[in-house]
Write an enzyme that holds these catalytic residues in place. Structure first.
Site, short mmCIF file in Angstrom:
data_model
loop_
_atom_site.label_atom_id
_atom_site.label_comp_id
_atom_site.label_asym_id
_atom_site.label_seq_id
_atom_site.Cartn_x
_atom_site.Cartn_y
_atom_site.Cartn_z
N LYS A 79 0.82 -1.21 0.00
CA LYS A 79 0.00 0.00 0.00
C LYS A 79 0.86 1.27 0.00
O LYS A 79 1.93 1.30 0.61
CB LYS A 79 -0.90 0.02 1.24
CG LYS A 79 -1.96 -1.07 1.27
CD LYS A 79 -2.83 -0.92 2.52
CE LYS A 79 -3.84 -2.06 2.66
NZ LYS A 79 -4.87 -2.04 1.62
N GLY A 151 -10.58 -2.82 8.85
CA GLY A 151 -10.18 -2.92 10.24
C GLY A 151 -11.33 -2.96 11.23
O GLY A 151 -11.13 -2.89 12.43
N GLY A 212 -13.75 -5.03 5.90
CA GLY A 212 -14.64 -5.59 6.91
C GLY A 212 -15.01 -7.04 6.72
O GLY A 212 -15.88 -7.56 7.42
N GLY A 233 -8.34 -8.31 5.11
CA GLY A 233 -7.29 -7.58 5.82
C GLY A 233 -7.01 -8.17 7.18
O GLY A 233 -6.21 -9.08 7.35
#
Length: 292
Positions: A79, A151, A212, A233
């Site tokens: 990223k 997150g 999510g 993630g």
């Protein structure tokens, strides 16, 4: 330039139907590869930890990226901050496979995104709606993903963004050709891309789900809503049993429309990652609103 872009789009297309997992160590990268991930995202901290720690989140240390790259044979992504073209130059120099211009990191530029045409490497970008998706593609993105709300372990925003994009694509296909310029103005998107979507009923690049996704059921839900694949993630390595969760999510993406298999892979996974009610987050803590 067009040949390079077509190649980059094809590279992203090769990941279709797969799972891309966030990893912070070479050991996690190996677990992801063994579980069947089609690529990994190399990070210093997963989004849940970035959210918990606060402050300015930047590109990962090149040392971590190089160690993860050396540990696996699948593609490695990393990223950069929105608008931070120097971080992108560094990642390209490291030989990374894809760059994610990500709202999860603290934006470096609140007005301009990176000119992705200036790079040979393919870019991934997030979008909440069709206008955002087409603007990023117009800048040279080879892959789109929903922004969701990274997150949180809460899939509601990813669902919202996927449904919005799909509905806006469907609407374009109903318009007459002489109505498309007005639609491009409304979407604030390049006319040629609006015309492509109207004619083909899809984006010109793959569209993955992200933000999510915490369980196999979440992953299958996004696939049934039309995602081309899934980014996970914090959902794997913040869960009680990362190895088992990783394998289960890969199977859920493969067999997303087979409830019997989904029931089987969802069994005995232990507790999913700790989740956040997005309604209780302050506006400043919402990642999806970063960028335009």
């Amino acid at each position: 330039m067009n040949e390079r872009y077509e190649l980059n789009k094809n590279l992203a297309q090769m990941l279709k139907g797969g799972v891309i997992m966030d990893v912070t160590t070479p050991e996690q990268a190996v677990i992801a590869e063994k579980a069947g991930a089609v690529a990994v995202m190399a990070l210093e901290r997963v989004p849940a930890d970035i959210r918990a720690r606060g402050g300015v989140a930047r590109m990962s240390d090149p040392k971590i990226i190089k160690e993860i790259k050396a540990a696996v044979s699948i593609p490695v992504m990393a990223k950069v901050r929105i608008g931070h073209f120097v971080e992108a130059q560094i990642l390209e120099a490291l030989g990374i496979d894809f760059i994610d211009e990500s709202e999860v990191l603290t934006p470096a530029d609140e007005m301009y995104h990176i000119d992705k045409w200036a790079f040979k490497i393919p870019f991934v970008c997030g979008a909440r709606n069709l206008g955002e998706a087409l603007r990023r593609i117009g800048e040279g993105a080879s892959m789109i993903r929903t922004k969701g709300e990274a997150g949180t372990g809460n899939v509601v925003e990813a669902v919202r963004h996927m449904r919005i994009i799909n509905a806006e694509i469907k609407r374009l296909t109903t318009l007459r050709e002489d109505e498309l310029m007005a639609a491009a103005k409304e979407l604030q998107a390049p006319y040629e891309l609006v015309k492509y979507v109207a004619q083909h009923g899809r984006l010109p690049v793959v569209n993955f789900a992200a933000g999510g996704i915490a369980t196999p059921a979440d992953a299958a839900l996004m696939m049934q809503l039309g995602a081309d694949g899934v980014f996970v993630g914090s959902g794997i390595f913040k869960s009680q049993n990362p190895e088992k969760m990783a394998e289960a999510i890969v199977k859920a993406v493969t067999y997303y429309d087979k409830p019997e298999i989904l029931a089987e892979v969802s069994e005995g996974l232990g507790e999913a990652m700790q989740s956040i009610d997005i309604r209780k987050l302050d506006e400043k803590d919402l990642y999806a609103s970063r960028g335009w």
